[in-house]
Design an enzyme around this catalytic site. Structure first.
Site, PDB file in Angstrom:
ATOM      1  N   PHE A   1       0.607  11.837   7.128  1.00 47.88           N
ATOM      2  CA  PHE A   1      -0.001  10.536   7.393  1.00 47.88           C
ATOM      3  C   PHE A   1      -1.287  10.424   6.591  1.00 47.88           C
ATOM      4  O   PHE A   1      -2.173  11.267   6.687  1.00 47.88           O
ATOM      5  CB  PHE A   1      -0.283  10.346   8.876  1.00 47.88           C
ATOM      6  CG  PHE A   1      -0.396   8.897   9.234  1.00 47.88           C
ATOM      7  CD1 PHE A   1       0.739   8.138   9.471  1.00 47.88           C
ATOM      8  CD2 PHE A   1      -1.636   8.274   9.288  1.00 47.88           C
ATOM      9  CE1 PHE A   1       0.639   6.781   9.766  1.00 47.88           C
ATOM     10  CE2 PHE A   1      -1.734   6.913   9.580  1.00 47.88           C
ATOM     11  CZ  PHE A   1      -0.593   6.176   9.821  1.00 47.88           C
TER      12      PHE A   1
ATOM     13  N   ASP B   1       0.816  -1.207   0.000  1.00 43.65           N
ATOM     14  CA  ASP B   1       0.000   0.000   0.000  1.00 43.65           C
ATOM     15  C   ASP B   1       0.854   1.264   0.000  1.00 43.65           C
ATOM     16  O   ASP B   1       0.534   2.240  -0.659  1.00 43.65           O
ATOM     17  CB  ASP B   1      -0.952   0.012   1.211  1.00 43.65           C
ATOM     18  CG  ASP B   1      -0.227  -0.245   2.530  1.00 43.65           C
ATOM     19  OD1 ASP B   1       0.990  -0.563   2.527  1.00 43.65           O
ATOM     20  OD2 ASP B   1      -0.869  -0.134   3.594  1.00 43.65           O
TER      21      ASP B   1
ATOM     22  N   ARG C   1      -9.828   2.391   6.882  1.00 43.78           N
ATOM     23  CA  ARG C   1      -9.415   1.527   5.757  1.00 43.78           C
ATOM     24  C   ARG C   1     -10.465   1.457   4.666  1.00 43.78           C
ATOM     25  O   ARG C   1     -10.150   1.261   3.499  1.00 43.78           O
ATOM     26  CB  ARG C   1      -9.149   0.093   6.245  1.00 43.78           C
ATOM     27  CG  ARG C   1      -7.923  -0.087   7.105  1.00 43.78           C
ATOM     28  CD  ARG C   1      -7.614  -1.578   7.233  1.00 43.78           C
ATOM     29  NE  ARG C   1      -6.714  -1.873   8.332  1.00 43.78           N
ATOM     30  CZ  ARG C   1      -5.383  -1.783   8.292  1.00 43.78           C
ATOM     31  NH1 ARG C   1      -4.800  -1.369   7.197  1.00 43.78           N
ATOM     32  NH2 ARG C   1      -4.642  -2.095   9.337  1.00 43.78           N
TER      33      ARG C   1
HETATM   34  P1  IMP Z   1       7.710   1.442   6.303  1.00 38.14           P
HETATM   35  O1  IMP Z   1       8.019   2.606   7.217  1.00 38.14           O
HETATM   36  O2  IMP Z   1       8.071   1.738   4.888  1.00 38.14           O
HETATM   37  O3  IMP Z   1       8.337   0.198   6.834  1.00 38.14           O
HETATM   38  O4  IMP Z   1       6.137   1.256   6.327  1.00 38.14           O
HETATM   39  C1  IMP Z   1       5.525   0.374   7.239  1.00 38.14           C
HETATM   40  C2  IMP Z   1       4.042   0.379   7.161  1.00 38.14           C
HETATM   41  O5  IMP Z   1       3.589   1.525   7.827  1.00 38.14           O
HETATM   42  C3  IMP Z   1       3.383   0.474   5.805  1.00 38.14           C
HETATM   43  O6  IMP Z   1       3.281  -0.741   5.131  1.00 38.14           O
HETATM   44  C4  IMP Z   1       2.001   0.963   6.223  1.00 38.14           C
HETATM   45  O7  IMP Z   1       1.203  -0.110   6.639  1.00 38.14           O
HETATM   46  C5  IMP Z   1       2.328   1.865   7.390  1.00 38.14           C
HETATM   47  N1  IMP Z   1       2.351   3.277   6.993  1.00 38.14           N
HETATM   48  C6  IMP Z   1       3.392   4.070   6.692  1.00 38.14           C
HETATM   49  N2  IMP Z   1       2.999   5.314   6.392  1.00 38.14           N
HETATM   50  C7  IMP Z   1       1.650   5.300   6.504  1.00 38.14           C
HETATM   51  C8  IMP Z   1       0.630   6.294   6.285  1.00 38.14           C
HETATM   52  O8  IMP Z   1       0.864   7.464   5.934  1.00 38.14           O
HETATM   53  N3  IMP Z   1      -0.651   5.879   6.506  1.00 38.14           N
HETATM   54  C9  IMP Z   1      -0.970   4.616   6.884  1.00 38.14           C
HETATM   55  N4  IMP Z   1      -0.054   3.661   7.072  1.00 38.14           N
HETATM   56  C10 IMP Z   1       1.240   4.003   6.885  1.00 38.14           C
HETATM   57 MG    MG Z   2       1.659  -2.102   4.950  1.00 37.51          MG
END
Ligand code: IMP
Ligand code: MG
Length: 175
Positions: free
Chosen positions: A152, A100, A165
């Site tokens: 976010f 996502d 979601r």
């Molecule tokens: P990472 O920091 O790239 O490891 O992201 C980890 C997970 O954090 C992602 O797969 C999302 O599920 C969640 N995530 C990161 N940024 C957002 C955001 O802006 N909204 C919602 N979920 C987020």
């Molecule tokens: Mg994710």
């Protein structure tokens, strides 16, 4: 739903649909005769996956994997845990990871490394959104949908504390 949390539309459902169609065309071009395994990372990618695969008119398989790097908050803890899943069919297959969002990149880097060690025929990453300003590790996104600012975001599968979601559009949530 928390009615007090303010949010503003970042991408409408039409803009999302256009991005999904473009990604589907790119993926179709590359995987038409490869019978790939799409590995969707739960939970956030479930809406994207559902829309994407309905535009892929060729043989493919779908698996799900669950990783966690978040508690209830908005900041990445920087750690990931592998949940037990259907990982037996990686070896020798063309694997396409469906995400996502790529934020810090820690989750994707961990998962790609985990999958690579199981010797797939090929391994690529597709992400609906890319929050590149937040990156802490280098991650190559082979199929990249929408660039998002360092905010976010919620909706279209993306949550904040398991809320939002189900929203059809993508919103920036005010922190
Ligand atoms: P990472 O920091 O790239 O490891 O992201 C980890 C997970 O954090 C992602 O797969 C999302 O599920 C969640 N995530 C990161 N940024 C957002 C955001 O802006 N909204 C919602 N979920 C987020
Ligand atoms: Mg994710």
């Amino acid at each position: 739903m928390d009615s007090k949390a303010k949010r503003s539309v970042l991408f409408t459902r039409d803009e999302i649909a256009a991005a999904v169609s473009r990604l589907a065309a790119e993926i179709r071009h590359d995987y038409l005769d490869k019978n790939p395994v799409l590995i969707a990372v739960l939970k956030g990618s479930f809406v994207f996956l559902a829309d994407l695969v309905r535009q892929l008119d060729f043989p493919l398989e779908i698996e799900f994997i669950r990783l966690s790097s978040y508690g209830g908050g908005m900041e990445s803890s920087g750690t990931v845990k592998m949940a037990p899943g259907a990982l037996s069919k990686i070896k020798g297959r063309h694997i396409l990871v469906i995400e996502d969002i790529i934020d810090t990149g820690l989750t994707a880097a961990f998962l790609l490394d985990y999958l690579r060690r199981r010797k797939p025929a090929s391994l690529k990453l597709c992400s609906l959104t890319d929050k590149a300003d937040r990156r802490r590790v280098v991650v190559n996104i082979d199929y990249r949908g929408l660039a998002v600012p360092d905010k976010f975001i919620v909706g279209y599968g993306l949550d904040c504390d398991e809320k939002y979601r189900h929203l059809p559009d993508i919103y920036v949530l005010e922190q």
